[in-house]
Scaffold this active site. Structure first.
Site, PDB file in Angstrom:
ATOM      1  N   ASP A  54       0.850  -1.190   0.000  1.00 53.59           N
ATOM      2  CA  ASP A  54       0.000   0.000   0.000  1.00 53.59           C
ATOM      3  C   ASP A  54       0.887   1.241   0.000  1.00 53.59           C
ATOM      4  OD1 ASP A  54      -2.849   1.214   0.746  1.00 53.59           O
ATOM      5  OD2 ASP A  54      -1.335   2.258   1.926  1.00 53.59           O
ATOM      6  N   TYR A  59       2.942   9.997  -0.049  1.00 52.63           N
ATOM      7  CA  TYR A  59       3.959   9.454   0.851  1.00 52.63           C
ATOM      8  C   TYR A  59       5.379   9.775   0.363  1.00 52.63           C
ATOM      9  CZ  TYR A  59       0.050   6.681   2.730  1.00 52.63           C
ATOM     10  OH  TYR A  59      -1.144   6.278   3.269  1.00 52.63           O
ATOM     11  N   LYS A  87      -2.699   5.989  -4.294  1.00 50.34           N
ATOM     12  CA  LYS A  87      -3.805   6.910  -3.998  1.00 50.34           C
ATOM     13  C   LYS A  87      -3.577   8.253  -4.661  1.00 50.34           C
ATOM     14  CE  LYS A  87      -3.680   4.702   0.522  1.00 50.34           C
ATOM     15  NZ  LYS A  87      -2.267   4.607   0.937  1.00 50.34           N
ATOM     16  N   HIS A 120      -7.529   9.456  -1.748  1.00 50.55           N
ATOM     17  CA  HIS A 120      -6.822   9.388  -0.465  1.00 50.55           C
ATOM     18  C   HIS A 120      -7.665   9.997   0.668  1.00 50.55           C
ATOM     19  CE1 HIS A 120      -2.471   9.243   1.240  1.00 50.55           C
ATOM     20  NE2 HIS A 120      -3.355   8.946   2.172  1.00 50.55           N
TER      21      HIS A 120
HETATM   22  P1  NDP Z   1       0.642   1.251  11.760  1.00 52.61           P
HETATM   23  O1  NDP Z   1      -0.553   1.080  12.611  1.00 52.61           O
HETATM   24  O2  NDP Z   1       0.964   0.265  10.718  1.00 52.61           O
HETATM   25  O3  NDP Z   1       1.857   1.445  12.748  1.00 52.61           O
HETATM   26  C1  NDP Z   1       3.153   1.720  12.289  1.00 52.61           C
HETATM   27  C2  NDP Z   1       3.996   1.959  13.522  1.00 52.61           C
HETATM   28  O4  NDP Z   1       4.053   0.759  14.297  1.00 52.61           O
HETATM   29  C3  NDP Z   1       5.417   2.325  13.163  1.00 52.61           C
HETATM   30  O5  NDP Z   1       5.862   3.225  14.165  1.00 52.61           O
HETATM   31  C4  NDP Z   1       6.152   0.986  13.275  1.00 52.61           C
HETATM   32  O6  NDP Z   1       7.491   1.222  13.624  1.00 52.61           O
HETATM   33  C5  NDP Z   1       5.409   0.307  14.392  1.00 52.61           C
HETATM   34  N1  NDP Z   1       5.361  -1.155  14.272  1.00 52.61           N
HETATM   35  C6  NDP Z   1       5.299  -1.915  13.144  1.00 52.61           C
HETATM   36  N2  NDP Z   1       5.233  -3.217  13.432  1.00 52.61           N
HETATM   37  C7  NDP Z   1       5.253  -3.298  14.784  1.00 52.61           C
HETATM   38  C8  NDP Z   1       5.218  -4.387  15.683  1.00 52.61           C
HETATM   39  N3  NDP Z   1       5.144  -5.639  15.261  1.00 52.61           N
HETATM   40  N4  NDP Z   1       5.261  -4.108  17.019  1.00 52.61           N
HETATM   41  C9  NDP Z   1       5.318  -2.846  17.464  1.00 52.61           C
HETATM   42  N5  NDP Z   1       5.353  -1.770  16.662  1.00 52.61           N
HETATM   43  C10 NDP Z   1       5.324  -2.005  15.324  1.00 52.61           C
HETATM   44  O7  NDP Z   1       0.564   2.736  11.178  1.00 52.61           O
HETATM   45  P2  NDP Z   1       0.403   3.455   9.805  1.00 52.61           P
HETATM   46  O8  NDP Z   1      -0.300   4.713  10.129  1.00 52.61           O
HETATM   47  O9  NDP Z   1       1.687   3.503   9.079  1.00 52.61           O
HETATM   48  O10 NDP Z   1      -0.644   2.577   8.979  1.00 52.61           O
HETATM   49  C11 NDP Z   1      -0.254   1.498   8.153  1.00 52.61           C
HETATM   50  C12 NDP Z   1      -0.358   1.850   6.685  1.00 52.61           C
HETATM   51  O11 NDP Z   1      -1.695   2.158   6.343  1.00 52.61           O
HETATM   52  C13 NDP Z   1       0.407   3.124   6.280  1.00 52.61           C
HETATM   53  O12 NDP Z   1       1.782   2.936   6.246  1.00 52.61           O
HETATM   54  C14 NDP Z   1      -0.246   3.433   4.952  1.00 52.61           C
HETATM   55  O13 NDP Z   1       0.281   2.601   3.930  1.00 52.61           O
HETATM   56  C15 NDP Z   1      -1.695   3.081   5.249  1.00 52.61           C
HETATM   57  N6  NDP Z   1      -2.465   4.260   5.658  1.00 52.61           N
HETATM   58  C16 NDP Z   1      -3.435   4.705   4.808  1.00 52.61           C
HETATM   59  C17 NDP Z   1      -4.154   5.826   5.101  1.00 52.61           C
HETATM   60  C18 NDP Z   1      -5.195   6.306   4.167  1.00 52.61           C
HETATM   61  O14 NDP Z   1      -5.661   7.426   4.324  1.00 52.61           O
HETATM   62  N7  NDP Z   1      -5.605   5.518   3.210  1.00 52.61           N
HETATM   63  C19 NDP Z   1      -3.925   6.576   6.343  1.00 52.61           C
HETATM   64  C20 NDP Z   1      -2.923   6.000   7.209  1.00 52.61           C
HETATM   65  C21 NDP Z   1      -2.241   4.869   6.862  1.00 52.61           C
HETATM   66  P3  NDP Z   1       8.725   0.609  12.765  1.00 52.61           P
HETATM   67  O15 NDP Z   1       8.550   1.080  11.344  1.00 52.61           O
HETATM   68  O16 NDP Z   1       9.917   1.186  13.455  1.00 52.61           O
HETATM   69  O17 NDP Z   1       8.625  -0.883  12.905  1.00 52.61           O
HETATM   70  C1  1BO Z   2      -1.301  12.457   4.953  1.00 56.88           C
HETATM   71  C2  1BO Z   2      -1.478  11.040   4.590  1.00 56.88           C
HETATM   72  C3  1BO Z   2      -2.067  10.234   5.682  1.00 56.88           C
HETATM   73  C4  1BO Z   2      -1.730   8.781   5.574  1.00 56.88           C
HETATM   74  O1  1BO Z   2      -2.325   8.151   4.505  1.00 56.88           O
HETATM   75  C1  1BO Z   3      -8.862  -0.922   0.092  1.00 57.21           C
HETATM   76  C2  1BO Z   3      -7.529  -0.430   0.548  1.00 57.21           C
HETATM   77  C3  1BO Z   3      -6.403  -1.350   0.222  1.00 57.21           C
HETATM   78  C4  1BO Z   3      -5.126  -0.748   0.589  1.00 57.21           C
HETATM   79  O1  1BO Z   3      -4.050  -1.450   0.047  1.00 57.21           O
END
Ligand code: NDP
Ligand code: 1BO
Ligand code: 1BO
Length: 316
Positions: A54, A59, A87, A120
């Site tokens: 994703d 990003y 997105k 997005h």
């Molecule tokens: P997550 O909930 O995936 O959390 C990521 C955080 O958790 C990072 O700080 C990571 O640190 C840490 N982490 C990862 N694995 C572990 C583990 N096993 N144990 C403890 N900590 C862990 O957050 P995101 O907000 O990044 O969401 C995931 C993805 O969803 C995004 O990266 C994006 O691709 C998508 N997204 C989409 C959005 C949208 O609007 N469509 C909005 C927000 C997110 P580290 O990297 O150091 O491991």
């Molecule tokens: C500003 C982007 C939030 C994560 O998708």
């Molecule tokens: C429907 C959202 C999927 C993100 O990879």
């Protein structure tokens, strides 16, 4: 809400979208993925077994994601076995910018089609908008016009599926005439987001849970209830949180920039969270969004959105 498991559905490592296309249940998130993104994507695919990534234009890592995908394909993974989501960003939410935005994304990802292209956020920003936006920087969004252009991308084979993120039930209902809308929404035990999940289930629309660990800001891996369930099941807190999402019938896209966690986060098959522990996770207090969108879209004085509640159509 009872888990999908409790409702008698089989555990699955993929979901079938309304279009008939298959989405792998676990994807690698890439928001704030950092300088090792290409290596992380390659490791996720070739070593950890991920087949779903994703990303998003916003990003700023699409080129790196593309390098990781290319390396994985050079190592023998077929493009058709990968599921790549990106997105369109808020500044490009006008019909005439939809196709050029997708073309840029494809170029950066070094791909000739996307599996899923998402809106997005359902708000249009002026080019160069500030955070938070200044007066006049949140513009009118022609949702239906943009959606029609996205449908044309599907017709032309540039995108297999299209969908939305950060929608409310109110906004989703506006788009319901369209065939399949896989939405991505924030969902974790600290923000269950039940209304939109239930509305989507009612319409047979698949949902992806984003920020499944509570994102960096809320990281639920340190929550005592999550830790207790993890200890009991002999799993890590991250695995428990990811499994919780899967048991609700959503796909899930945890982000990590660490090889060990990337591998850990996909080891979530062949076991389950028992119903009482699932319910304990559902009872975690402090049910609040991490991503309110306030910084991006709210201008308290000039609007058009003067509060986060307005962004979310007062549904929270
Ligand atoms: P997550 O909930 O995936 O959390 C990521 C955080 O958790 C990072 O700080 C990571 O640190 C840490 N982490 C990862 N694995 C572990 C583990 N096993 N144990 C403890 N900590 C862990 O957050 P995101 O907000 O990044 O969401 C995931 C993805 O969803 C995004 O990266 C994006 O691709 C998508 N997204 C989409 C959005 C949208 O609007 N469509 C909005 C927000 C997110 P580290 O990297 O150091 O491991
Ligand atoms: C500003 C982007 C939030 C994560 O998708
Ligand atoms: C429907 C959202 C999927 C993100 O990879």
């Amino acid at each position: 809400m009872a888990s999908a498991k409790a409702m008698g559905q089989m555990e699955q490592d993929h979901f079938v979208l309304k279009s008939g296309h298959t989405m792998p249940a676990i994807g690698l998130g890439t928001w704030r993925a950092g300088s090792d993104t290409a290596e992380n994507v390659q490791t996720a695919i070739t070593e950890a077994g991920y087949r779903h990534v994703d990303t998003a234009a916003q990003y700023g890592v699409e080129k790196e994601v593309g390098q990781g995908l290319k390396a994985a394909m050079e190592a023998g993974i077929d493009r058709k076995d990968l599921f790549v989501t990106s997105k369109i960003w808020c500044t490009n939410l006008v019909p005439e910018r939809v196709r050029p935005s997708l073309e840029n994304t494809l170029k950066d990802l070094q791909l000739d089609y996307l599996d899923l292209y998402l809106i997005h956020w359902p708000f249009r920003l002026k080019d160069g908008a500030h955070m938070p936006p200044e007066a006049g920087e949140v513009l009118e969004f022609d949702m239906e016009g943009v959606w029609r252009e996205m449908e044309n991308l599907v017709k032309d084979g540039l995108v297999k599926d299209i969908g939305v993120c950060n929608y409310t039930v109110t906004k989703l209902n506006r788009l319901m005439q369209s065939a399949g809308i896989p939405p991505a929404m924030e969902m974790h035990p600290g923000w269950k987001n039940k209304k939109i999940l239930e509305a989507c289930k009612k319409h047979g629309i698949h949902v992806t849970a984003y920020s499944p660990l509570g994102s960096s800001e809320k990281n639920l891996a340190h929550d005592p209830v999550v830790e207790k369930v993890a200890n009991k099941l002999n799993k890590t807190p991250g695995q428990v949180l990811i499994k919780w999402s899967l048991q609700r019938g959503t796909s899930v896209i945890p982000k990590s920039s660490k090889d060990e966690r990337i591998k850990e986060n996909i080891q979530v098959f062949g076991w389950e969270i028992p119903e009482d522990d699932f319910e304990a996770l559902c009872s975690i207090k402090d049910d609040k969004r991490v991503l309110t969108g306030e910084e991006l879209f709210v201008n308290k004085t000039h609007g058009p959105y003067k509060s986060a509640a307005e962004l979310w159509d007062h549904e929270d």
